[in-house]
Motif scaffolding. Structure first.
Motif, PDB file in Angstrom:
ATOM      1  N   LEU A 177      53.397  34.255  42.084  1.00  0.00           N
ATOM      2  CA  LEU A 177      52.324  35.105  41.618  1.00  0.00           C
ATOM      3  C   LEU A 177      52.655  36.511  42.232  1.00  0.00           C
ATOM      4  O   LEU A 177      52.759  36.659  43.489  1.00  0.00           O
ATOM      5  N   LEU A 178      52.412  37.313  41.576  1.00  0.00           N
ATOM      6  CA  LEU A 178      52.428  38.759  41.941  1.00  0.00           C
ATOM      7  C   LEU A 178      51.041  39.279  41.922  1.00  0.00           C
ATOM      8  O   LEU A 178      50.480  39.055  40.795  1.00  0.00           O
ATOM      9  N   GLU A 179      50.586  40.064  42.800  1.00  0.00           N
ATOM     10  CA  GLU A 179      49.001  40.696  42.501  1.00  0.00           C
ATOM     11  C   GLU A 179      49.214  42.211  42.588  1.00  0.00           C
ATOM     12  O   GLU A 179      49.965  42.688  43.384  1.00  0.00           O
ATOM     13  N   LEU A 180      48.820  42.768  41.721  1.00  0.00           N
ATOM     14  CA  LEU A 180      48.749  44.191  41.693  1.00  0.00           C
ATOM     15  C   LEU A 180      47.589  44.802  42.453  1.00  0.00           C
ATOM     16  O   LEU A 180      46.681  44.510  42.403  1.00  0.00           O
ATOM     17  N   SER A 181      47.841  45.385  43.504  1.00  0.00           N
ATOM     18  CA  SER A 181      46.700  45.919  44.295  1.00  0.00           C
ATOM     19  C   SER A 181      46.394  47.306  43.796  1.00  0.00           C
ATOM     20  O   SER A 181      47.154  48.183  43.095  1.00  0.00           O
ATOM     21  N   SER A 182      45.166  47.648  44.356  1.00  0.00           N
ATOM     22  CA  SER A 182      44.424  48.812  43.661  1.00  0.00           C
ATOM     23  C   SER A 182      45.363  49.876  44.141  1.00  0.00           C
ATOM     24  O   SER A 182      45.088  50.875  43.211  1.00  0.00           O
ATOM     25  N   GLY A 183      46.004  49.963  45.086  1.00  0.00           N
ATOM     26  CA  GLY A 183      46.893  51.178  45.442  1.00  0.00           C
ATOM     27  C   GLY A 183      47.882  51.437  44.590  1.00  0.00           C
ATOM     28  O   GLY A 183      48.441  52.412  44.600  1.00  0.00           O
ATOM     29  N   ASP A 184      48.429  50.252  43.943  1.00  0.00           N
ATOM     30  CA  ASP A 184      49.478  50.502  42.883  1.00  0.00           C
ATOM     31  C   ASP A 184      49.192  50.782  41.370  1.00  0.00           C
ATOM     32  O   ASP A 184      49.973  50.859  40.613  1.00  0.00           O
ATOM     33  N   LEU A 185      47.794  51.073  41.244  1.00  0.00           N
ATOM     34  CA  LEU A 185      47.355  51.338  40.034  1.00  0.00           C
ATOM     35  C   LEU A 185      47.297  52.940  39.688  1.00  0.00           C
ATOM     36  O   LEU A 185      47.145  53.650  40.604  1.00  0.00           O
ATOM     37  N   THR A 220      50.505  51.394  32.130  1.00  0.00           N
ATOM     38  CA  THR A 220      50.234  50.006  32.542  1.00  0.00           C
ATOM     39  C   THR A 220      51.208  49.362  31.707  1.00  0.00           C
ATOM     40  O   THR A 220      51.516  48.236  32.323  1.00  0.00           O
ATOM     41  N   GLN A 221      51.618  49.787  30.479  1.00  0.00           N
ATOM     42  CA  GLN A 221      52.522  48.892  29.778  1.00  0.00           C
ATOM     43  C   GLN A 221      53.979  48.804  30.328  1.00  0.00           C
ATOM     44  O   GLN A 221      54.501  47.554  30.665  1.00  0.00           O
ATOM     45  N   GLU A 222      54.433  49.725  31.030  1.00  0.00           N
ATOM     46  CA  GLU A 222      55.584  49.791  31.888  1.00  0.00           C
ATOM     47  C   GLU A 222      55.306  49.022  33.192  1.00  0.00           C
ATOM     48  O   GLU A 222      56.439  48.408  33.397  1.00  0.00           O
ATOM     49  N   ILE A 223      54.211  48.874  33.710  1.00  0.00           N
ATOM     50  CA  ILE A 223      54.085  48.067  34.755  1.00  0.00           C
ATOM     51  C   ILE A 223      54.306  46.528  34.391  1.00  0.00           C
ATOM     52  O   ILE A 223      54.755  45.728  34.871  1.00  0.00           O
ATOM     53  N   GLY A 224      53.379  46.260  33.298  1.00  0.00           N
ATOM     54  CA  GLY A 224      53.520  44.985  32.778  1.00  0.00           C
ATOM     55  C   GLY A 224      54.923  44.364  32.145  1.00  0.00           C
ATOM     56  O   GLY A 224      55.491  43.381  32.557  1.00  0.00           O
ATOM     57  N   VAL A 228      46.160  40.877  37.600  1.00  0.00           N
ATOM     58  CA  VAL A 228      45.835  42.477  37.313  1.00  0.00           C
ATOM     59  C   VAL A 228      44.232  42.560  37.217  1.00  0.00           C
ATOM     60  O   VAL A 228      43.669  41.401  36.747  1.00  0.00           O
ATOM     61  N   PRO A 229      43.794  43.633  37.616  1.00  0.00           N
ATOM     62  CA  PRO A 229      42.354  43.919  37.372  1.00  0.00           C
ATOM     63  C   PRO A 229      42.195  44.266  36.137  1.00  0.00           C
ATOM     64  O   PRO A 229      42.796  44.523  35.219  1.00  0.00           O
ATOM     65  N   SER A 230      40.777  43.669  35.574  1.00  0.00           N
ATOM     66  CA  SER A 230      40.239  43.909  34.359  1.00  0.00           C
ATOM     67  C   SER A 230      39.745  45.147  34.088  1.00  0.00           C
ATOM     68  O   SER A 230      38.977  45.649  35.249  1.00  0.00           O
ATOM     69  N   ALA A 231      40.042  45.740  33.317  1.00  0.00           N
ATOM     70  CA  ALA A 231      39.540  47.233  32.776  1.00  0.00           C
ATOM     71  C   ALA A 231      38.116  47.175  32.467  1.00  0.00           C
ATOM     72  O   ALA A 231      37.388  48.083  32.421  1.00  0.00           O
ATOM     73  N   THR A 232      37.579  45.985  31.980  1.00  0.00           N
ATOM     74  CA  THR A 232      36.312  45.835  31.239  1.00  0.00           C
ATOM     75  C   THR A 232      35.077  45.441  32.223  1.00  0.00           C
ATOM     76  O   THR A 232      34.247  45.853  32.137  1.00  0.00           O
ATOM     77  N   VAL A 233      35.661  44.592  33.346  1.00  0.00           N
ATOM     78  CA  VAL A 233      34.473  44.191  34.008  1.00  0.00           C
ATOM     79  C   VAL A 233      35.126  44.355  35.711  1.00  0.00           C
ATOM     80  O   VAL A 233      36.056  43.491  35.942  1.00  0.00           O
ATOM     81  N   GLN A 234      34.708  45.288  36.241  1.00  0.00           N
ATOM     82  CA  GLN A 234      34.892  45.694  37.696  1.00  0.00           C
ATOM     83  C   GLN A 234      34.943  44.387  38.628  1.00  0.00           C
ATOM     84  O   GLN A 234      33.948  43.810  38.424  1.00  0.00           O
ATOM     85  N   GLY A 235      35.742  44.441  39.180  1.00  0.00           N
ATOM     86  CA  GLY A 235      35.842  43.299  40.439  1.00  0.00           C
ATOM     87  C   GLY A 235      36.620  42.011  39.870  1.00  0.00           C
ATOM     88  O   GLY A 235      36.463  40.928  40.488  1.00  0.00           O
ATOM     89  N   THR A 236      36.901  41.846  38.480  1.00  0.00           N
ATOM     90  CA  THR A 236      37.436  40.719  37.950  1.00  0.00           C
ATOM     91  C   THR A 236      38.929  40.823  37.714  1.00  0.00           C
ATOM     92  O   THR A 236      39.235  41.807  37.559  1.00  0.00           O
ATOM     93  N   TYR A 237      39.438  39.833  37.485  1.00  0.00           N
ATOM     94  CA  TYR A 237      40.960  39.677  37.110  1.00  0.00           C
ATOM     95  C   TYR A 237      41.246  39.012  35.962  1.00  0.00           C
ATOM     96  O   TYR A 237      40.818  37.883  35.683  1.00  0.00           O
ATOM     97  N   ASN A 238      42.435  39.401  35.509  1.00  0.00           N
ATOM     98  CA  ASN A 238      43.014  38.712  34.435  1.00  0.00           C
ATOM     99  C   ASN A 238      44.352  38.318  35.044  1.00  0.00           C
ATOM    100  O   ASN A 238      45.107  38.915  35.849  1.00  0.00           O
ATOM    101  N   TYR A 239      44.976  37.295  34.259  1.00  0.00           N
ATOM    102  CA  TYR A 239      46.344  36.785  34.935  1.00  0.00           C
ATOM    103  C   TYR A 239      47.229  36.748  33.546  1.00  0.00           C
ATOM    104  O   TYR A 239      46.946  36.123  32.729  1.00  0.00           O
ATOM    105  N   LEU A 240      48.347  37.409  33.794  1.00  0.00           N
ATOM    106  CA  LEU A 240      49.368  37.449  32.853  1.00  0.00           C
ATOM    107  C   LEU A 240      50.327  36.434  33.132  1.00  0.00           C
ATOM    108  O   LEU A 240      50.690  36.459  34.329  1.00  0.00           O
TER     109      LEU A 240
END
Length: 155
Positions: A74-82, A95-99, A113-125
């Motif tokens: 698992l790789l986690e996208l940190s907020s500093g890498d956004l 973001t497409q390039e990152i994915g 990756v962080p959800s763009a719709t609900v702050q503080g939640t995550y999606n998993y690709l």
């Protein structure tokens, strides 16, 4: 790890990422297959709702519970890498390039990756190209009815 997705009935058993491959999304370009999942049922609901026109209640959806091996790479996208434009609508190419790099790199099965719709939640690709993808499995599918209040227009 258990993750969730909402899918039309016709595609409820399809984990190929083909839909995202055909359409592209926030975290992938057209032509790059990736399976979008969420950490919760609530987040799945919001992710569908933001893509539906007001007044149209999604029909024939199923909730899919998916089990990903706990030891999956698992790789986690940190907020500093956004990138600064990561939450824009429509979504940015950055973001497409990152994915795309995640999928094509092939090192990780899961990208948190962080959800763009609900702050503080995550999606998993999930990367269908990763050899560990064969161990990803659907544990349950159940018909899902959306609360109509999410889709009504204010008078």
């Amino acid at each position: 790890m258990i993750v969730y997705r909402l899918s039309r009935g016709k595609f409820k058993n399809d984990l190929s990422g083909r839909g995202a491959e055909l359409a592209g999304g926030r975290w992938n370009s057209k032509g790059v297959a990736v399976l979008y999942t969420s950490e919760s049922i609530a987040l799945c609901t919001v992710e569908i709702a933001v893509h539906m026109p007001l007044g149209i209640v999604p029909a024939d959806y199923h909730l899919i519970q998916i089990e990903v091996p706990d030891d999956a790479p698992l790789l986690e996208l940190s907020s500093g890498d956004l990138p600064a434009d990561w939450k824009t609508f429509p979504h940015a190419n950055s973001t497409q390039e990152i994915g795309d790099a995640f999928v094509l790199g092939g090192e990780y099965l899961v990208y948190k990756v962080p959800s763009a719709t609900v702050q503080g939640t995550y999606n998993y690709l999930l990367n269908p190209r990763h050899p560990g993808f064969r161990d990803v499995r659907i544990t349950t599918t159940t018909p899902f009815e959306f609360d109509k209040r999410l889709f009504v227009k204010e008078s």
